[in-house]
Write an enzyme that holds these catalytic residues in place. Structure first.
Site, PDB file in Angstrom:
ATOM      1  N   LYS A 290       1.163  -0.888  -0.185  1.00  0.00           N
ATOM      2  CA  LYS A 290      -0.201  -0.447   0.010  1.00  0.00           C
ATOM      3  C   LYS A 290       0.799   1.249   0.159  1.00  0.00           C
ATOM      4  CE  LYS A 290      -3.568  -2.098   1.057  1.00  0.00           C
ATOM      5  NZ  LYS A 290      -3.714  -3.766   1.547  1.00  0.00           N
TER       6      LYS A 290
HETATM    7  C1  LIG Z   1      -4.272  -4.402   1.366  1.00  0.00           C
HETATM    8  C2  LIG Z   1      -3.393  -5.949   1.302  1.00  0.00           C
HETATM    9  C3  LIG Z   1      -3.336  -6.838  -0.087  1.00  0.00           C
HETATM   10  C4  LIG Z   1      -5.326  -6.963  -0.811  1.00  0.00           C
HETATM   11  O1  LIG Z   1      -4.809  -5.970  -1.384  1.00  0.00           O
HETATM   12  P1  LIG Z   1      -6.669  -5.246  -2.576  1.00  0.00           P
HETATM   13  O2  LIG Z   1      -6.037  -3.797  -2.805  1.00  0.00           O
HETATM   14  O3  LIG Z   1      -7.618  -4.612  -1.057  1.00  0.00           O
HETATM   15  O4  LIG Z   1      -7.158  -6.790  -3.042  1.00  0.00           O
HETATM   16  C5  LIG Z   1      -3.282  -8.223  -0.303  1.00  0.00           C
HETATM   17  N1  LIG Z   1      -2.054  -8.404   0.473  1.00  0.00           N
HETATM   18  C6  LIG Z   1      -1.633  -7.535   1.652  1.00  0.00           C
HETATM   19  C7  LIG Z   1      -1.134  -7.637   2.350  1.00  0.00           C
HETATM   20  C8  LIG Z   1      -2.402  -6.128   2.307  1.00  0.00           C
HETATM   21  O5  LIG Z   1      -1.894  -5.289   2.695  1.00  0.00           O
END
Ligand SMILES: *Cc1c(COP(=O)(O)O)cnc(C)c1O
Length: 495
Positions: free
Chosen positions: A112
């Site tokens: 993120k």
């Molecule tokens: C947020 C997240 C996901 C999922 O991603 P999306 O875009 O919500 O589908 C998967 N793995 C990790 C480690 C995350 O932080």
């Protein structure tokens, strides 16, 4: 380029407006009216640029109301000094065909960061353009990683406040400590008694309540969102798929038949970005959507029925513990050729009955684009162990779900094209679970666990996680899930 709402495409706004407001008034999500396509020459030229150069190029295609100077300012602010070796998205190779796209070299060690280091710049630039001069209040619902990444991105950003809600029992100890110890003058962190979907619904409800909106306006404030429903979260994620494609071109991979992408999926943001990259000309064959025991997306891709009426599991891949994948709405809008009334109807069914069924046309497109597979915690642990034993590669629990889904795909289809597997978090963010895949001897204390994992695997701990050992907890409030608005008022000191 204009952006339209998935539930009413007469609503047409600029990218700055879409980013500043996050979500459309009738609850729809903003999508670009068309998707820009890059030529082979453009990809070849992009391959010669560094990550920032690629980012500027891609952003200019989507944020056409930003000046070149503004885009350059945003990109430099986001990607200078915040990622290991200035490489936000390096590839680790396992065997001949498997490319692990490591998206966790930023300040919070989860993917993120790639978007949330950039979003505050996009947002402050956007609010200046939309020129209402109000203070922006960022509300975030998190299953763990978004919250910390948003806090790091927005801490001490002028004219903003950020409030993060997380499920008190639904995040890892490391994630909890990361958030509860967050520094900065404008940051607020609240645990709630409920799960991630409760947090997300609560935030959405506050966002779309006109009375609350008025109260905020009277106090010179306005809400915006850092969740992946905000287009400013999504557009940065397209960049790393383009970057990965360029890297594969540069190292001379044979991509004449295209390649597959596997994404461990929760809210459907990351995999949607991969879809956008495909539409922009990246030769993606299948998009493999990996889920944990909360397999609502696997079932949807296999049956065309999206049904959230089921047990919710708290798993060792908590960032994917989601039963309502918000960004799926954008995908459905595209698959339904922009039929906004149809999307509004489906979302209405989801809100009222907790389920919807797509028509045959949408279903067949869905099946040709995607492959859905899932694995439970047991499968996750086995995959961590096998991957480490076979390749000497240590992966986190979310990445393991993706690797497991890929193995299922390979076994069922025999399709051994090159593949990119999105690796979304550092294994040290989920040290207890990862260690338990490799050893029976699990220390009580989180940091002893980290040490034991290092000793066993020789994999270095990322600095931001190592430094948490001395962190001081600042936030301890736990709210009832129906008291989220009260929490907001407390944080902002309004009544
Ligand atoms: C947020 C997240 C996901 C999922 O991603 P999306 O875009 O919500 O589908 C998967 N793995 C990790 C480690 C995350 O932080």
């Amino acid at each position: 380029m204009n952006y339209v709402s998935t539930r009413n495409n007469e609503v047409k706004v600029s990218s700055a407006f879409a980013i500043a407001h996050g979500i459309s008034v009738e609850g729809g999500l903003y999508v670009p009216e068309n998707i820009p396509v890059l030529s082979d020459e453009e990809f070849a030229a992009l391959s010669k640029l560094d990550y920032k150069g690629k980012a500027e190029y891609v952003l200019k295609k989507y944020l056409t109301d930003f000046t070149d100077e503004e885009i350059s300012h945003c990109v430099n602010g986001a990607y200078t000094g915040s990622f290991d070796d200035e490489l936000p998205a390096p590839i680790a190779q396992l065997g001949e065909n498997i490319n692990i796209l490591e998206l966790w070299h930023g300040p919070t060690c989860a993917f993120k960061d790639l978007a949330l280091q950039l979003l505050p710049y996009l947002l402050t630039t956007s609010t200046k353009k939309t020129a209402d001069g109000k203070k922006t209040v960022i509300l975030v619902a998190t299953s763990g990683d978004t919250g910390k990444a948003a806090l790091e991105g927005f801490k001490d950003v002028d004219n903003t406040e950020i409030i993060v809600f997380y499920p008190s029992e639904g995040v890892s100890p490391m994630q909890k400590l990361q958030m509860d110890s967050q520094k900065g003058k404008n940051v607020h962190v609240c645990a709630i008694k409920g799960n991630f979907d409760d947090a997300q619904s609560g935030v959405k409800k506050i966002f779309t309540d006109s009375e609350i909106k008025n109260t905020l306006a009277q106090n010179g404030m306005e809400f915006s969102s850092a969740n992946s429903i905000n287009w400013g979260r999504l557009v940065p994620q397209i960049i790393y798929y383009i970057s990965a494609y360029c890297d594969m071109l540069s190292k001379g991979d044979d991509l004449s038949d295209g390649f597959n992408i596997v994404v461990p999926t929760g809210n459907f943001g990351n995999i949607l970005a991969a879809y956008y990259a495909k539409k922009m000309g990246v030769p993606v064959n299948k998009l493999i959507c990996a889920s944990n025991a909360n397999r609502v997306l696997t079932d949807f891709i296999n049956t065309g029925v999206y049904d959230r009426n089921r047990d919710f599991y708290t798993t060792m891949s908590p960032s994917m513990d989601i039963l309502i994948s918000s960004n799926l709405e954008r995908m459905l809008y595209i698959l339904a050729d922009g039929d906004d009334k149809y999307i509004a109807k489906l979302q209405n069914n989801l809100a009222n009955e907790g389920k919807f069924t797509v028509n045959d046309d949408v279903f067949s497109k869905l099946q040709s684009l995607f492959y859905g597979a899932c694995c439970d915690d047991e499968g996750t642990l086995k995959t961590i162990k096998n991957t480490f034993e076979k390749y000497g590669y240590l992966c986190d629990t979310h990445t393991a779900v993706a690797i497991n889904a890929y193995e299922q795909y390979l076994n069922n289809t025999g399709d051994n094209r090159p593949v990119i597997i999105a690796s979304t978090a550092s294994p040290y963010k989920f040290a207890k679970s990862v260690l338990s895949a490799l050893s029976c001897d699990i220390p009580e204390n989180e940091f002893d666990t980290v040490d034991a994992l290092t000793e066993l695997t020789n994999v270095t701990v990322p600095t931001p996680l190592a430094e948490l050992k001395n962190a001081v907890v600042r936030f301890k409030d736990i709210y009832d899930k129906d008291d989220m608005y009260k929490a907001v008022c407390n944080c902002l000191k309004i009544n």
